[in-house]
Design a protein around this motif. Structure first.
Motif, short mmCIF file in Angstrom:
data_model
loop_
_atom_site.label_atom_id
_atom_site.label_comp_id
_atom_site.label_asym_id
_atom_site.label_seq_id
_atom_site.Cartn_x
_atom_site.Cartn_y
_atom_site.Cartn_z
N GLN A 6 0.85 -1.19 0.00
CA GLN A 6 0.00 0.00 0.00
C GLN A 6 0.89 1.24 0.00
O GLN A 6 1.89 1.30 0.71
CB GLN A 6 -0.91 0.01 1.23
CG GLN A 6 -2.09 -0.96 1.14
CD GLN A 6 -2.94 -0.89 2.39
OE1 GLN A 6 -2.56 -1.42 3.42
NE2 GLN A 6 -4.10 -0.25 2.29
N SER A 7 0.49 2.21 -0.79
CA SER A 7 1.26 3.45 -0.88
C SER A 7 0.30 4.58 -1.23
O SER A 7 -0.92 4.45 -1.04
CB SER A 7 2.38 3.31 -1.92
OG SER A 7 3.21 4.44 -1.93
N ALA A 8 0.84 5.69 -1.71
CA ALA A 8 0.00 6.87 -1.97
C ALA A 8 0.57 7.67 -3.12
O ALA A 8 1.78 7.66 -3.37
CB ALA A 8 -0.10 7.73 -0.72
N CYS A 9 -0.29 8.41 -3.79
CA CYS A 9 0.13 9.25 -4.91
C CYS A 9 0.73 10.54 -4.38
O CYS A 9 0.15 11.20 -3.52
CB CYS A 9 -1.06 9.56 -5.81
SG CYS A 9 -0.59 10.49 -7.29
N PRO A 10 1.89 10.95 -4.90
CA PRO A 10 2.53 12.19 -4.44
C PRO A 10 2.12 13.43 -5.21
O PRO A 10 2.55 14.53 -4.86
CB PRO A 10 4.01 11.89 -4.69
CG PRO A 10 3.99 11.08 -5.96
CD PRO A 10 2.76 10.21 -5.84
N LEU A 11 1.32 13.28 -6.27
CA LEU A 11 1.03 14.42 -7.14
C LEU A 11 0.13 15.44 -6.44
O LEU A 11 -0.77 15.08 -5.69
CB LEU A 11 0.36 13.94 -8.43
CG LEU A 11 1.20 13.00 -9.30
CD1 LEU A 11 0.41 12.54 -10.51
CD2 LEU A 11 2.51 13.67 -9.73
N ASN A 12 0.38 16.70 -6.72
CA ASN A 12 -0.44 17.78 -6.19
C ASN A 12 -1.71 17.84 -7.03
O ASN A 12 -1.80 18.58 -8.01
CB ASN A 12 0.33 19.10 -6.25
CG ASN A 12 -0.45 20.24 -5.66
OD1 ASN A 12 -1.32 20.04 -4.82
ND2 ASN A 12 -0.16 21.45 -6.10
#
Length: 661
Positions: A6-12
């Motif tokens: 599991q991870s996450a998107c870093p984009l603004n």
């Protein structure tokens, strides 16, 4: 053997998605959506999926580079950091610390990316950029009206009878909200889209209202006029919870509905219809960022806010003037992270005017620039002046992953990690109120180092290394300190990967506003009245300019790239696609695929005509972010003027001419 994490998107980005990342042999090989994420629920966009390619591309910068006699040469980290540190000391001793300009944007939305501010505050304080190319006018406007910029929680959409999507193509920029709209429509909620472009969101609307670019505030004023004429205003809310309504009424008396219809190019009957929609509350308004990128941008948002207020759609479930949700970011201990009290001095330039300010700065002049999380040579307006300004500085340091337009000009390029090569926390202040955990999943390739490592090494060389002597876990706990008191700890976030932040899901429901008067302010008690202003580049404001350049240029967000980040990763080289209104194509006898030139006094680009779009008459669009080697930057055409409240750009306030090339 592959593993999934599991991870996450870093984009603004609006959506701030949860990820499932597949890693094999120490390499990210696939990115999918995390079905357990409470908002994004397993669905992600192509920009998110392309982060795998961004991490693994052969074009990545893998070692520090120094420009020697016009060519980049690899050097060691020790050489690069020693030389940069020596230069920082030299500049500060000779000119003062504000001779250094820090140009920071939001290419990566990780919380620890803000540690660059800590470094420069401890250095003594530098020349910083204020305002925003993206959403600054609207943020400032809502602070004048409400005292803060707060939006309703996503789940509140179920309470709306009507939904107005104003200047926002959520199908392109906010896919999970788009899915909510589809569900709302099935339940019987009416959807209305107001936009110069008949976009993918407009296709699902019950009604689409085409509007001349930059005239959105005036349309809001016309709707308010009709609400008042029909006696549909919310008397109790206006009387008990607002300040300055009489000023607004006086302003509206000074212009006729016919004139508003003529300027906005929206028929009177549509304006009357929208007045009844707003009065048939709860009506939720969801604003995009483009319509505040004009000279009149702040007043545009203030008038739309006023429309929501007059119709009684503030503080009620299903309503709201939804633009941003700053209460999300206000949950964290940013001041403890960045230490603003430690700087001895400071100076600020408006972000949109940074080039002109660099060229004219004195006492001190700008001698050194650091660029972090951004590509100003492509993204800052009036690009030819930006290039001139950044080329004039003796030392330009760029922290980057790729050889962007800005990196090409640098004296030092320092290669930095992607999101999967470092641990961080991610959130967005635009749509939902959840924070996501992003663990480190793989090692960085080559000699690539994280931003935090770079700042720590420089801090050690400059004598304040003890202020960077924290583990990554300690930094993250520092950010979360206000939340830990409420049981939202780093360990809990690591265990659950996503946590809901304690925000007001229906802002202003207690009618206690954060303004000086404690009320909603039609007239800001601190800054003054709303104005019926127009874009600076329009036939109504400058007929001579409009005769020379008769077409309005929009530069909307690209579908496949977060601003300028992904163009170099496309399978085929990108081209400048110029989307043209039907009446322009007919008048100039243009066909799909024609080579055309677009120009004004600031610059020119050439591109390929595209007629497969419904767009307001005399309007064209070119997606922003394209690099110079692919035909950009489009910002060679746009103006660096500031918005009416000084904190936003005027990227969309732009007239051009076109011809077959």
């Amino acid at each position: 053997m592959s593993e999934r994490f599991q991870s996450a998107c870093p984009l603004n980005c609006w959506d701030s998605c949860g990820f499932q990342v597949t890693v094999e042999n120490g390499k990210v090989i696939k990115i999918d959506g995390d079905p357990s994420h409470p908002i994004t629920m397993g669905k992600i966009c192509g920009r998110g999926r392309m982060l795998e390619m961004r991490a693994n591309s052969s074009q990545r910068l893998l070692q520090p580079l120094k420009k020697i006699k016009g060519e980049f040469k690899p050097i060691s980290w020790q050489e690069a950091l020693d030389e940069i540190a020596d230069r920082l000391v030299e500049v500060k001793n000779k000119y003062g610390s504000t001779a250094v300009l820090h140009s920071h944007d939001y290419a990566n939305n990780g919380i620890l990316k803000n540690l660059d501010q800590r470094f420069f505050n401890l250095y003594g304080g530098v020349t910083e950029l204020i305002g925003s190319l993206c959403w600054g006018s609207g943020i400032e406007a809502q602070k004048w009206d409400f005292g803060n910029a707060c939006a309703h929680a996503p789940e509140d959409l179920i309470n709306s009878k009507n939904i107005i999507i104003w200047g926002r193509n959520v199908a392109r920029t906010n896919m999970h909200f788009y899915e909510q709209l589809l569900e709302a429509k099935k339940r019987g909620t009416k959807i209305y889209v107001i936009d110069p472009i008949y976009n993918s969101t407009a296709k699902i609307a019950d009604q689409y209202i085409s509007i001349k670019p930059g005239m959105d505030g005036l349309l809001a004023a016309g709707i308010i006029k009709e609400i008042l004429r029909l006696g549909l205003e919310d008397h109790d809310f206006i009387e008990d919870h607002t300040y300055g309504f009489s000023d607004l009424a006086e302003l509206l008396n000074g212009i006729s509905l016919g004139k508003i219809s003529e300027i906005t190019e929206v028929p009177i009957e549509r304006i009357t219809f929208l007045a009844r929609v707003y009065a048939g509350k709860p009506t939720g308004t969801y604003m995009g960022l483009g319509m505040q990128r004009y000279s009149n941008g702040g007043n545009t948002i203030r008038l739309i806010d006023a429309l929501a207020a007059v119709s009684g759609n503030i503080g009620i479930p299903g309503g709201g003037a939804n633009y941003a949700n700053l209460q999300v970011g206000q949950s964290f201990a940013f001041e403890e992270l960045t230490l603003p009290e430690r700087k001895d001095t400071q100076r600020s330039f408006p972000i949109m005017k940074q080039a002109e300010e660099i060229l004219t700065a004195s006492n001190p002049s700008i001698e050194m620039i650091f660029v972090t999380c951004g590509n100003p040579l492509t993204q800052v307006p009036d690009s030819s002046v930006v290039k001139k300004a950044f080329s004039s500085i003796s030392t330009l340091v760029v922290i980057e992953q790729y050889m962007t337009d800005t990196a090409q000009l640098a004296d030092y390029v320092l290669p930095t990690t992607t999101a999967f090569e470092e641990e961080d926390l991610y959130y967005s202040s635009m749509y939902h109120h959840y924070i996501n955990y992003g663990p480190k999943l793989v090692e960085a390739p080559g000699e690539v180092k994280s931003d935090l490592w770079i700042w720590t090494q420089l801090a050690n060389r400059l004598g304040f290394g003890k202020d960077f002597d924290f583990s990554r876990e300690e930094w993250l706990k520092m950010c979360l300190k206000p939340l830990a008191e409420k049981g939202l700890t780093l360990q809990k976030l690591k265990n659950e990967h996503t946590l809901e932040l304690p925000v007001k899901k229906v802002p202003w429901s207690d009618y206690h506003f954060q303004t000086p008067t404690g009320k909603y302010e039609f007239t800001s008690s601190k800054y003054g009245r709303i104005k019926l202003s127009l874009p600076m580049e329009s036939k109504w404001s400058d007929s001579e300019l409009a005769n020379k350049y008769p077409y309005h240029l929009l530069t909307i967000h690209p579908l496949r790239s977060n601003h300028s980040q992904n163009y170099q990763l496309w399978g085929n080289n990108p081209v400048v696609k110029v989307e043209i209104a039907e009446n322009i194509a007919n008048n100039l006898q243009l066909n799909n695929g024609d080579n055309i030139r677009v120009w004004n006094d600031r610059g020119e680009v050439t591109g390929i005509a595209s007629l497969n779009i419904k767009i307001h008459p005399n309007t064209i669009n070119i997606d922003e972010g394209i690099w110079s080697k692919f035909g950009g930057p489009i910002n060679s055409l746009t103006s660096s003027r500031a918005s009416d409240n000084g904190l936003g750009s005027t990227l969309y306030d732009c007239l051009v001419n076109i011809e077959k090339f």
